[in-house]
Design an enzyme around this catalytic site. Structure first.
Site, PDB file in Angstrom:
ATOM      1  N   ASN A  13      -3.442  42.302  57.797  1.00 28.29           N
ATOM      2  CA  ASN A  13      -2.396  40.849  57.665  1.00 28.29           C
ATOM      3  C   ASN A  13      -0.769  41.288  57.701  1.00 28.29           C
ATOM      4  OD1 ASN A  13      -5.009  39.624  58.675  1.00 28.29           O
ATOM      5  ND2 ASN A  13      -4.989  39.901  56.691  1.00 28.29           N
ATOM      6  N   ALA A  24      -4.515  44.134  51.336  1.00 24.44           N
ATOM      7  CA  ALA A  24      -6.410  43.170  51.141  1.00 24.44           C
ATOM      8  C   ALA A  24      -6.445  45.206  50.231  1.00 24.44           C
ATOM      9  CB  ALA A  24      -6.799  42.949  52.112  1.00 24.44           C
ATOM     10  N   HIS A  54      -7.861  45.712  46.912  1.00 17.58           N
ATOM     11  CA  HIS A  54      -8.406  45.860  46.216  1.00 17.58           C
ATOM     12  C   HIS A  54     -10.044  46.395  46.478  1.00 17.58           C
ATOM     13  CE1 HIS A  54      -5.390  43.318  45.484  1.00 17.58           C
ATOM     14  NE2 HIS A  54      -5.466  42.352  46.321  1.00 17.58           N
ATOM     15  N   ASP A  56      -8.913  57.901  48.121  1.00 12.35           N
ATOM     16  CA  ASP A  56      -8.596  59.277  48.129  1.00 12.35           C
ATOM     17  C   ASP A  56      -7.993  59.971  49.055  1.00 12.35           C
ATOM     18  OD1 ASP A  56     -11.244  59.142  46.019  1.00 12.35           O
ATOM     19  OD2 ASP A  56     -12.540  60.007  47.870  1.00 12.35           O
ATOM     20  N   LEU A  88       4.307  41.786  47.954  1.00 13.30           N
ATOM     21  CA  LEU A  88       4.839  41.049  48.126  1.00 13.30           C
ATOM     22  C   LEU A  88       4.902  39.698  46.689  1.00 13.30           C
ATOM     23  CD1 LEU A  88       4.356  41.173  51.129  1.00 13.30           C
ATOM     24  CD2 LEU A  88       6.974  40.452  50.776  1.00 13.30           C
ATOM     25  N   SER A  89       3.347  39.721  47.001  1.00 10.25           N
ATOM     26  CA  SER A  89       3.514  38.517  45.924  1.00 10.25           C
ATOM     27  C   SER A  89       3.293  39.397  44.317  1.00 10.25           C
ATOM     28  CB  SER A  89       2.108  37.371  46.312  1.00 10.25           C
ATOM     29  OG  SER A  89       1.451  38.892  46.253  1.00 10.25           O
ATOM     30  N   ARG A 121      -2.619  36.521  40.637  1.00 15.65           N
ATOM     31  CA  ARG A 121      -3.106  35.043  41.268  1.00 15.65           C
ATOM     32  C   ARG A 121      -4.528  35.184  40.895  1.00 15.65           C
ATOM     33  NH1 ARG A 121      -1.050  37.545  47.210  1.00 15.65           N
ATOM     34  NH2 ARG A 121      -2.758  35.732  47.822  1.00 15.65           N
ATOM     35  N   ARG A 180      -7.755  40.268  43.033  1.00 12.23           N
ATOM     36  CA  ARG A 180      -6.200  40.553  43.136  1.00 12.23           C
ATOM     37  C   ARG A 180      -5.773  42.187  42.297  1.00 12.23           C
ATOM     38  NH1 ARG A 180      -4.922  38.506  48.433  1.00 12.23           N
ATOM     39  NH2 ARG A 180      -6.333  36.298  48.613  1.00 12.23           N
TER      40      ARG A 180
END
Ligand code: DQA
Length: 143
Positions: free
Chosen positions: A10, A77, A80, A87, A101-102, A107, A111
């Protein structure tokens, strides 16, 4: 030294995707700024974004046994969830910086767990597009 910048799922939508969280800067803008910073230095840099976990694993594996490698990775994503990407990084023993970025710690609870932070050289989270540039500055200053 070659720096590989890896981006997970994404992040191809950066700039359009939830701009209130991820900002309005697109991935190609970030990449161009990074290219500018290494211009004329002893560092080369290349980029890959994929929505597919196995492609990121294969890219990391392709760097194995090559000299003087460093990775900057925003696993998105997969941060997480992905034991497989962790590995792969461990297998190659290539040093890497994890960027977000965040601020993943400010959050949702899911996360707050990263499969990467404990084996990263360092983690930069929450500084927007600058997270990438600061990671790059660290490598340029220290390697
Ligand atoms: C992200 C944070 C992740 O939790 C999320 O799944 C992303 C982007 C960030 O850069 O802030 O896709 O890695």
């Amino acid at each position: 030294m070659n720096i590989t910048v890896l981006n997970g799922p994404n992040l191809n939508l950066l700039g359009q995707r939830e701009p209130e969280i991820y900002g309005t800067t697109g991935l190609s803008d970030i990449q161009n700024k990074m290219l500018d910073k290494v211009k004329g230095s002893k560092f080369s840099i290349d980029f890959m974004q994929s929505n597919k976990e196995y492609e990121l694993v294969e890219k990391i594996q392709s760097l194995m046994n090559k000299q003087d490698q460093f990775i900057i990775i925003n696993p998105a994503a997969f941060t997480h969830t992905s034991v497989a990407i962790r590995d792969a990084l461990q297998a190659t023993q290539i040093p890497f910086i994890e960027v977000h970025l965040s601020n993943i710690y400010a959050r949702e609870d899911f996360r707050k767990k990263s499969f990467f932070s404990d084996v990263a050289v360092g983690t930069i989270s929450g500084l927007g597009a600058e997270s990438y540039l600061l990671a790059l500055m660290y490598i340029l200053n220290n390697y």
